[in-house]
Design a protein around this motif. Sequence first.
Motif, short mmCIF file in Angstrom:
data_model
loop_
_atom_site.label_atom_id
_atom_site.label_comp_id
_atom_site.label_asym_id
_atom_site.label_seq_id
_atom_site.Cartn_x
_atom_site.Cartn_y
_atom_site.Cartn_z
N PRO A 132 62.97 9.09 25.33
CA PRO A 132 64.16 8.67 26.09
C PRO A 132 65.47 9.04 25.39
O PRO A 132 66.49 9.20 26.06
N SER A 133 65.44 9.18 24.06
CA SER A 133 66.66 9.58 23.35
C SER A 133 67.08 10.99 23.75
O SER A 133 68.27 11.27 23.94
N TYR A 134 66.10 11.89 23.89
CA TYR A 134 66.43 13.25 24.31
C TYR A 134 66.80 13.29 25.79
O TYR A 134 67.60 14.13 26.22
N GLN A 135 66.23 12.37 26.58
CA GLN A 135 66.67 12.24 27.97
C GLN A 135 68.12 11.75 28.01
O GLN A 135 68.92 12.19 28.85
N LEU A 136 68.44 10.84 27.11
CA LEU A 136 69.81 10.34 27.02
C LEU A 136 70.75 11.47 26.60
O LEU A 136 71.87 11.59 27.12
N THR A 388 74.53 26.58 35.11
CA THR A 388 74.12 27.21 33.86
C THR A 388 74.30 26.26 32.69
O THR A 388 73.43 26.15 31.81
N GLN A 389 75.41 25.55 32.66
CA GLN A 389 75.65 24.57 31.59
C GLN A 389 74.57 23.48 31.61
O GLN A 389 74.00 23.12 30.57
N ILE A 390 74.29 22.96 32.80
CA ILE A 390 73.27 21.91 32.91
C ILE A 390 71.90 22.43 32.50
O ILE A 390 71.14 21.77 31.80
N GLY A 391 71.58 23.67 32.95
CA GLY A 391 70.31 24.27 32.56
C GLY A 391 70.20 24.47 31.07
O GLY A 391 69.12 24.29 30.48
N TYR A 392 71.31 24.81 30.43
CA TYR A 392 71.33 24.99 28.98
C TYR A 392 71.03 23.68 28.26
O TYR A 392 70.20 23.63 27.35
N TYR A 393 71.67 22.60 28.69
CA TYR A 393 71.42 21.30 28.06
C TYR A 393 70.01 20.81 28.34
O TYR A 393 69.37 20.18 27.50
N LYS A 394 69.50 21.11 29.55
CA LYS A 394 68.12 20.72 29.86
C LYS A 394 67.14 21.47 28.97
O LYS A 394 66.14 20.90 28.49
N ALA A 395 67.41 22.75 28.72
CA ALA A 395 66.55 23.52 27.82
C ALA A 395 66.57 22.94 26.41
O ALA A 395 65.55 22.88 25.73
N MET A 396 67.75 22.49 25.97
CA MET A 396 67.86 21.83 24.67
C MET A 396 67.00 20.57 24.63
O MET A 396 66.25 20.33 23.68
N SER A 397 67.13 19.76 25.68
CA SER A 397 66.36 18.53 25.75
C SER A 397 64.87 18.82 25.83
O SER A 397 64.06 18.18 25.15
#
Length: 421
Positions: A132-136, A388-397
Amino acid sequence: MRKKRVFAFLGLFFFTISGVFAEGTLTIQTLTQEALLKSPAVQSKKAQYEALRSKVVKAWLPEDPMVGVNVEGQPKWLDTDNRMDNQYMLSQTIPFPTKLLLNGMIASKEADMAHQMYKEEERAVAWRIEQPSYQLFLSKRTVTALEENKQLLDQLSGVVRSRYEANKTNQSDYLKVQIEFDQISIEIFDWRQKSHIAEAAVSRQLNKPLDTSYPIKEQVKRAPLSLTLSELEKIAFEKRPELKSFEVGLERAKVSRLFSQTEWLPDITGRFEASKFKGEDEIRDYDNFIGVSVPVWSLLKGIGGGWASAQKEVEAAESLYIDMKNETFFRVHEAHAKLKSAENALNTYEGSILPKAKQQVDIAISSYEAGRADILNLIDAQRTLKNTQIGYYKAMSDYEMALSDLRLSVGDGLKNQGESS
């Protein structure tokens, strides 16, 4: 002037992409340590292990000796002065040596199993905090990206308004920008609710109020995962606590089978007696006794099903161990595949997609200013940048969550292997 502000804003965003995490401090590790100290599940497993460990010494020792006095010739219950003779007795039953040895080994294996499950619960608690921390992390970074896009749209709205006032465009262009602005507002609201859910999930693990806020700020520095799948399988085989617990369980079943097969071996009872007769001040007679148990019923119990039952327990333990090993290796492969997929996505975003999305917005703004493109092209470019920004952060998570899954699967922290630092 407005166009320059838009470009300056875009440049600031991409500078922030590369250094947004540097200003924060690592907090997930702190939350994990706090969870390990407070988790009732961990404390329960620890108590179970300590309870079984305390029984090991007891299992190695025989039953207590017996001492007694035999009073002979006493005419009345409490008339001790008229007794005739006293016999003093000390006896001890010693089980056949293999019984004590194997019984102690069984208790030791049970304690070892409990210890491995205690360590497995620690890893599971860490995993339940990390996920959940990475989801956060994803939720908060997405909200940040959406707010930055909202500011960008506000800038674009000013550009469109200026063109409208100069009779270079119609009012519908301005309305289209406002609609996109409102849609982003809806997305921001939704992601803030997801952020709250993620924080509540963390609070649940820490036994804190569910409205507690956590400023998750992590500096992401990925080290390449140099371990191969076969090496990860080897680590899991050697270190996964749950798998080792099943392995110890198999060893315990084999020791228990041997105990069952040798339980009929005779026990030895030794007794020492000393007699003191009436009218004499000193002990005069000494008697010694040595007895051996006859394993009539023990053999019948074994032949009647005890030995077969012990063998079936070994077979069941073997099957459970093999099944757990297969499950562990599958989880390793699954987490490794997710990690590699997220790593590939991150590399592609950083090396290609993000720069191109920024460039596309720059071109769309220039084309719109020059009258070579309509507002829909500009909005589409902005929307691509946002996604693209959201996809980038999702890939990080996804990368961090897959690494967390991999750590749980192999039962090891994987220091300096693909982890954040």
